[in-house]
Design a protein around this motif. Structure first.
Motif, PDB file in Angstrom:
ATOM      1  N   GLU B 174      38.068  28.420  42.945  1.00 27.47           N
ATOM      2  CA  GLU B 174      36.949  28.916  43.747  1.00 27.47           C
ATOM      3  C   GLU B 174      37.372  29.980  44.743  1.00 27.47           C
ATOM      4  OE1 GLU B 174      35.639  24.807  44.728  1.00 27.47           O
ATOM      5  OE2 GLU B 174      33.658  25.626  44.328  1.00 27.47           O
ATOM      6  N   HIS B 175      38.681  30.252  44.767  1.00 25.23           N
ATOM      7  CA  HIS B 175      39.181  31.272  45.690  1.00 25.23           C
ATOM      8  C   HIS B 175      40.101  32.223  44.963  1.00 25.23           C
ATOM      9  CE1 HIS B 175      37.584  29.212  49.218  1.00 25.23           C
ATOM     10  NE2 HIS B 175      37.858  28.112  48.535  1.00 25.23           N
ATOM     11  N   ALA B 176      40.005  33.497  45.328  1.00 26.89           N
ATOM     12  CA  ALA B 176      40.887  34.486  44.720  1.00 26.89           C
ATOM     13  C   ALA B 176      41.302  35.497  45.773  1.00 26.89           C
ATOM     14  CB  ALA B 176      40.186  35.186  43.567  1.00 26.89           C
ATOM     15  N   VAL B 177      42.545  35.961  45.642  1.00 28.13           N
ATOM     16  CA  VAL B 177      43.051  36.989  46.552  1.00 28.13           C
ATOM     17  C   VAL B 177      43.378  38.226  45.721  1.00 28.13           C
ATOM     18  CG1 VAL B 177      44.819  37.593  48.228  1.00 28.13           C
ATOM     19  CG2 VAL B 177      44.092  35.201  47.998  1.00 28.13           C
ATOM     20  N   ILE B 178      42.778  39.346  46.075  1.00 24.60           N
ATOM     21  CA  ILE B 178      43.130  40.606  45.422  1.00 24.60           C
ATOM     22  C   ILE B 178      44.046  41.342  46.392  1.00 24.60           C
ATOM     23  CG2 ILE B 178      42.255  42.750  44.426  1.00 24.60           C
ATOM     24  CD1 ILE B 178      39.553  41.338  44.053  1.00 24.60           C
ATOM     25  N   ASP B 179      45.323  41.439  46.015  1.00 18.81           N
ATOM     26  CA  ASP B 179      46.299  42.029  46.932  1.00 18.81           C
ATOM     27  C   ASP B 179      46.604  43.474  46.544  1.00 18.81           C
ATOM     28  OD1 ASP B 179      48.343  41.539  49.127  1.00 18.81           O
ATOM     29  OD2 ASP B 179      49.588  42.336  47.514  1.00 18.81           O
ATOM     30  N   PHE B 199      31.597  40.929  44.473  1.00 13.12           N
ATOM     31  CA  PHE B 199      30.203  40.508  44.318  1.00 13.12           C
ATOM     32  C   PHE B 199      30.005  39.699  43.039  1.00 13.12           C
ATOM     33  CE2 PHE B 199      29.061  44.330  47.070  1.00 13.12           C
ATOM     34  CZ  PHE B 199      28.892  43.540  48.196  1.00 13.12           C
ATOM     35  N   ALA B 200      30.643  40.140  41.950  1.00 11.06           N
ATOM     36  CA  ALA B 200      30.511  39.421  40.682  1.00 11.06           C
ATOM     37  C   ALA B 200      31.095  38.019  40.811  1.00 11.06           C
ATOM     38  CB  ALA B 200      31.190  40.191  39.555  1.00 11.06           C
ATOM     39  N   ALA B 201      32.246  37.905  41.494  1.00  9.54           N
ATOM     40  CA  ALA B 201      32.865  36.588  41.687  1.00  9.54           C
ATOM     41  C   ALA B 201      31.925  35.685  42.478  1.00  9.54           C
ATOM     42  CB  ALA B 201      34.199  36.739  42.414  1.00  9.54           C
ATOM     43  N   ARG B 202      31.264  36.270  43.476  1.00 14.00           N
ATOM     44  CA  ARG B 202      30.309  35.490  44.273  1.00 14.00           C
ATOM     45  C   ARG B 202      29.174  34.960  43.422  1.00 14.00           C
ATOM     46  NH1 ARG B 202      29.429  38.738  49.882  1.00 14.00           N
ATOM     47  NH2 ARG B 202      31.415  38.101  50.769  1.00 14.00           N
ATOM     48  N   LEU B 203      28.676  35.814  42.527  1.00 16.40           N
ATOM     49  CA  LEU B 203      27.585  35.381  41.642  1.00 16.40           C
ATOM     50  C   LEU B 203      28.020  34.199  40.791  1.00 16.40           C
ATOM     51  CD1 LEU B 203      26.037  38.741  40.397  1.00 16.40           C
ATOM     52  CD2 LEU B 203      24.966  37.011  41.833  1.00 16.40           C
ATOM     53  N   MET B 204      29.324  34.155  40.499  1.00 14.98           N
ATOM     54  CA  MET B 204      29.822  33.058  39.671  1.00 14.98           C
ATOM     55  C   MET B 204      30.159  31.830  40.497  1.00 14.98           C
ATOM     56  SD  MET B 204      32.244  35.357  37.277  1.00 14.98           S
ATOM     57  CE  MET B 204      33.117  33.899  36.727  1.00 14.98           C
ATOM     58  N   GLY B 205      30.203  31.984  41.806  1.00 16.92           N
ATOM     59  CA  GLY B 205      30.488  30.839  42.664  1.00 16.92           C
ATOM     60  C   GLY B 205      31.905  30.796  43.194  1.00 16.92           C
ATOM     61  N   ALA B 206      32.559  31.966  43.319  1.00 16.27           N
ATOM     62  CA  ALA B 206      33.916  32.001  43.858  1.00 16.27           C
ATOM     63  C   ALA B 206      33.989  33.057  44.959  1.00 16.27           C
ATOM     64  CB  ALA B 206      34.916  32.327  42.755  1.00 16.27           C
ATOM     65  N   GLU B 207      34.924  32.874  45.889  1.00 15.74           N
ATOM     66  CA  GLU B 207      35.090  33.801  47.007  1.00 15.74           C
ATOM     67  C   GLU B 207      36.379  34.597  46.857  1.00 15.74           C
ATOM     68  OE1 GLU B 207      33.674  35.073  49.775  1.00 15.74           O
ATOM     69  OE2 GLU B 207      31.835  34.200  48.957  1.00 15.74           O
ATOM     70  N   CYS B 208      36.292  35.897  47.064  1.00 10.31           N
ATOM     71  CA  CYS B 208      37.481  36.745  46.979  1.00 10.31           C
ATOM     72  C   CYS B 208      37.852  37.269  48.358  1.00 10.31           C
ATOM     73  CB  CYS B 208      37.234  37.952  46.092  1.00 10.31           C
ATOM     74  SG  CYS B 208      37.130  37.572  44.368  1.00 10.31           S
ATOM     75  N   VAL B 209      39.159  37.347  48.602  1.00 15.64           N
ATOM     76  CA  VAL B 209      39.667  37.983  49.813  1.00 15.64           C
ATOM     77  C   VAL B 209      40.481  39.183  49.350  1.00 15.64           C
ATOM     78  CG1 VAL B 209      41.140  37.691  51.832  1.00 15.64           C
ATOM     79  CG2 VAL B 209      39.838  35.744  50.944  1.00 15.64           C
ATOM     80  N   ILE B 210      40.347  40.307  50.014  1.00 11.49           N
ATOM     81  CA  ILE B 210      41.179  41.468  49.673  1.00 11.49           C
ATOM     82  C   ILE B 210      42.286  41.566  50.717  1.00 11.49           C
ATOM     83  CG2 ILE B 210      41.229  43.965  49.319  1.00 11.49           C
ATOM     84  CD1 ILE B 210      38.329  43.800  48.464  1.00 11.49           C
ATOM     85  N   HIS B 243      43.939  31.908  54.840  1.00 15.90           N
ATOM     86  CA  HIS B 243      42.476  31.896  54.875  1.00 15.90           C
ATOM     87  C   HIS B 243      41.917  31.043  53.735  1.00 15.90           C
ATOM     88  CE1 HIS B 243      38.387  33.499  55.360  1.00 15.90           C
ATOM     89  NE2 HIS B 243      38.371  33.565  54.037  1.00 15.90           N
ATOM     90  N   ALA B 244      42.464  31.245  52.542  1.00 15.25           N
ATOM     91  CA  ALA B 244      42.001  30.484  51.378  1.00 15.25           C
ATOM     92  C   ALA B 244      42.291  28.993  51.556  1.00 15.25           C
ATOM     93  CB  ALA B 244      42.658  31.012  50.106  1.00 15.25           C
ATOM     94  N   PHE B 245      43.447  28.663  52.149  1.00 13.08           N
ATOM     95  CA  PHE B 245      43.779  27.267  52.443  1.00 13.08           C
ATOM     96  C   PHE B 245      42.716  26.654  53.352  1.00 13.08           C
ATOM     97  CE2 PHE B 245      48.688  27.405  51.817  1.00 13.08           C
ATOM     98  CZ  PHE B 245      48.507  27.066  50.493  1.00 13.08           C
ATOM     99  N   ARG B 246      42.410  27.376  54.421  1.00 12.88           N
ATOM    100  CA  ARG B 246      41.401  26.868  55.372  1.00 12.88           C
ATOM    101  C   ARG B 246      40.072  26.631  54.677  1.00 12.88           C
ATOM    102  NH1 ARG B 246      43.520  30.258  59.015  1.00 12.88           N
ATOM    103  NH2 ARG B 246      42.023  31.933  58.619  1.00 12.88           N
ATOM    104  N   ARG B 247      39.662  27.627  53.878  1.00 15.60           N
ATOM    105  CA  ARG B 247      38.356  27.529  53.219  1.00 15.60           C
ATOM    106  C   ARG B 247      38.312  26.391  52.215  1.00 15.60           C
ATOM    107  NH1 ARG B 247      34.862  31.939  53.663  1.00 15.60           N
ATOM    108  NH2 ARG B 247      33.485  30.605  52.445  1.00 15.60           N
ATOM    109  N   SER B 248      39.432  26.112  51.552  1.00 15.72           N
ATOM    110  CA  SER B 248      39.397  25.060  50.546  1.00 15.72           C
ATOM    111  C   SER B 248      39.866  23.727  51.106  1.00 15.72           C
ATOM    112  CB  SER B 248      40.226  25.471  49.324  1.00 15.72           C
ATOM    113  OG  SER B 248      41.529  25.803  49.714  1.00 15.72           O
ATOM    114  N   GLY B 249      40.101  23.686  52.419  1.00 18.80           N
ATOM    115  CA  GLY B 249      40.421  22.417  53.066  1.00 18.80           C
ATOM    116  C   GLY B 249      41.842  21.947  52.850  1.00 18.80           C
ATOM    117  N   VAL B 250      42.754  22.855  52.544  1.00 22.30           N
ATOM    118  CA  VAL B 250      44.159  22.483  52.409  1.00 22.30           C
ATOM    119  C   VAL B 250      44.817  22.677  53.769  1.00 22.30           C
ATOM    120  CG1 VAL B 250      46.368  23.041  51.300  1.00 22.30           C
ATOM    121  CG2 VAL B 250      44.231  23.218  50.012  1.00 22.30           C
ATOM    122  N   GLN B 251      45.590  21.682  54.227  1.00 19.09           N
ATOM    123  CA  GLN B 251      46.245  21.813  55.525  1.00 19.09           C
ATOM    124  C   GLN B 251      47.744  21.926  55.348  1.00 19.09           C
ATOM    125  OE1 GLN B 251      45.172  18.763  58.262  1.00 19.09           O
ATOM    126  NE2 GLN B 251      43.273  19.794  58.846  1.00 19.09           N
TER     127      GLN B 251
END
Lengths: 131, 267, 121
Positions: B174-179, B199-210, B243-251
């Protein structure tokens, strides 16, 4: 091979999607390009149906050197488009839609050509090349 | 003309093979095809063209130059000319002109076939390069990353976009990083493609961070007037991962120098 | 005309679109769903489009309308399973479906609804 269809009801729009899909597969378009051209076809024939009540579609396989592509011609004898520039603007509509049909379809294809005479009808020709 | 070619086959082909860098068998086959075409009145060249295309292709692949390739065909003129001169009949000379013209056409055809074959090789290589240069890697359970390196053009960005979206479906991430740390410059078109991917990833239900946005790139993007809106951007891959850790609840906890414990919490 | 079945699971309604719908069926689904949300007191609606190969502006608008309608009827809607090719096409078409919640698959859709709705079951 040329395929043709007449659009007179919303069920025909579904049939058009099926027709364009089989042609797109035959030409060798990638899955994403298939989806784009089918969606564009769906938009264009629905436009013909909504604004002219009836439309015709011709699907041709075209070649340019080593490239192969799919060309769709959607033709109607409706009221025509008085201001093409405006009609291609996102959000502009005289109907009840979102106004994304024409402008959106243009972004989905490689070549887009619109010919319209007020009172005589509209012809939209679009082409998608296989990558 | 055909008669003369037939009678002196052995001699001409030997001479031809000497003058050009090509196996005799190949030349003999070509010679017979040309002979056949001439005897039929030169109308049907399909077989001959097929043969020449094959010859050009194999040479393009091995690395001969286009001049060398077409010279192999032109060499036949010289080899045959010796026979014609020995005969010295005007009728034969006239025939030789026609023959020479045919060979010229065939030589040019080889040139074309060669260029085509070369183009195909280049296209294949470009495609392979695309495949190679765009890996989608798993950073963590449910977090994917695409490290982009080198110049991004429209085609490559599109491939990245497709691969990433497909990977989201396959892995259920549900999370992706485009580096883009390794990308020297970003133009309007590439920025648009990156935005579309998000935007396409969002439509599918995933969040991207650049991530990996360097000052110059930030400057270009702002100057070009490209709206990133509510898309999350980070300067480093590490920040994006945090950021992705925080969003997916990983500590992540522990003393960094000694050991790191990672605990996943059910969202 | 194809009528899409609406399934009830707890306080969720689940719709799985399996065929290429014509515009009429799309409108009927929209009405059926609104009626079902009220009559069954649903708190969440999941629309599974993983089998859908084409979403044009008409179908896209239906998804946005359903989401907005659900909000007015005090329910949350989630669209799940959109295919990559469909997502890319919708973005290119200019349809961002703002306000529509999405999830990768049915399971994640249910989890999302439980999370946002805070529904205690």
């Amino acid at each position: 091979m040329t395929r043709e269809a007449v659009i007179e009801s919303s069920a025909d729009v579904v049939a058009v999607r099926r027709l364009v899909r089989s042609a797109a597969i035959e030409v060798g378009l990638s899955l994403i390009d298939q989806t784009k051209i089918i969606t564009a076809a769906s938009e264009l024939v629905r436009n013909a149906l909504v604004y002219a009540g009836r439309g015709e579609l011709r699907v041709d396989v075209v070649e340019n050197g080593a490239k192969r592509g799919l060309r769709l011609v959607v033709n109607d004898e409706g009221p025509g488009i008085p201001d093409i520039e405006q009609a291609l603007t996102d959000g502009w509509t005289t109907g009840t839609g979102l106004g994304l049909g024409l402008g959106g379809s243009r972004r989905l294809v490689d070549e887009f050509d619109l010919l319209s005479k007020p009172g005589q009808g509209t012809t939209v020709t679009v082409t998608k090349w296989a990558r | 003309m055909g008669e003369l070619l037939r009678d002196h086959e052995e001699q001409v082909v030997n001479r031809w093979a000497q003058s050009v860098d090509a196996p005799r068998d190949e030349l003999l086959e070509l010679y017979r095809a040309i002979l056949g075409a001439i005897e039929q009145g030169g109308g049907d060249l399909a077989d001959l063209r097929g043969l020449l295309t094959e010859l050009s292709r194999s040479r393009a692949r091995v690395g001969y130059s286009p001049a060398e390739t077409s010279k192999a065909v032109f060499g036949l003129k010289g080899a045959f000319y010796e026979i014609v001169v020995a005969d010295a009949d005007t009728e034969v000379l006239r025939g030789f002109i026609r023959f020479a013209r045919l060979i010229d056409d065939l030589g040019l055809f080889t040139f074309e076939a060669y260029a085509e074959a070369r183009e195909k090789i280049i296209m294949d290589q470009a495609e392979q390069l695309l495949e190679l240069s765009t890996p989608v890697v798993k950073l963590w359970d449910g977090i994917l990353a695409v490290p982009l390196i080198g110049t991004l053009d429209s085609a490559r960005t599109q491939v990245v976009m497709e691969k990433l979206l497909e990977a989201l479906v396959e892995t259920g991430a549900e999370h992706a990083v485009i580096d883009i740390t390794g990308v020297p410059a970003v133009d309007t078109q590439v920025a648009q493609h990156l935005l579309k991917t998000v935007f396409a990833a969002r439509l599918m239900g995933a969040e991207c961070v650049i991530s990996g946005i360097r000052p110059q790139i930030a400057h270009t993007i702002v100057t070009l007037g490209i709206e990133f809106g509510d898309i999350v951007t980070k300067t480093s891959l590490a920040d994006a991962l945090a950021h992705a850790f925080r969003r997916s609840g990983v500590q992540v906890s522990g003393r960094p120098a000694t050991h790191v414990t990672v605990r996943a919490e059910q969202a | 005309m194809d009528r899409v079945p609406i399934l009830k699971l707890g306080d969720l309604l689940i719709v799985s679109i399996q065929v290429d719908l014509d515009d009429q069926s799309v409108l009927v689904l929209q009405e059926d769903l609104a009626a079902a949300v009220v009559s069954r007191g649903a708190k969440g609606v999941i629309i599974d489009i993983s089998a859908v190969e084409i979403v044009d502006s008409f179908t896209g608008r239906m998804l946005a309308t359903i989401a907005a309608m659900c909000r007015m009827l005090d329910a949350h809607a989630v669209v799940v399973g959109m295919r990559p090719a469909v997502a890319i096409t919708l973005v290119e078409l200019g349809l961002s479906l703002g306000g529509v919640r999405t999830a990768l698959d049915l399971e994640k859709g249910v989890a999302l609804l439980n999370h946002v709705g805070g529904t205690a079951r």
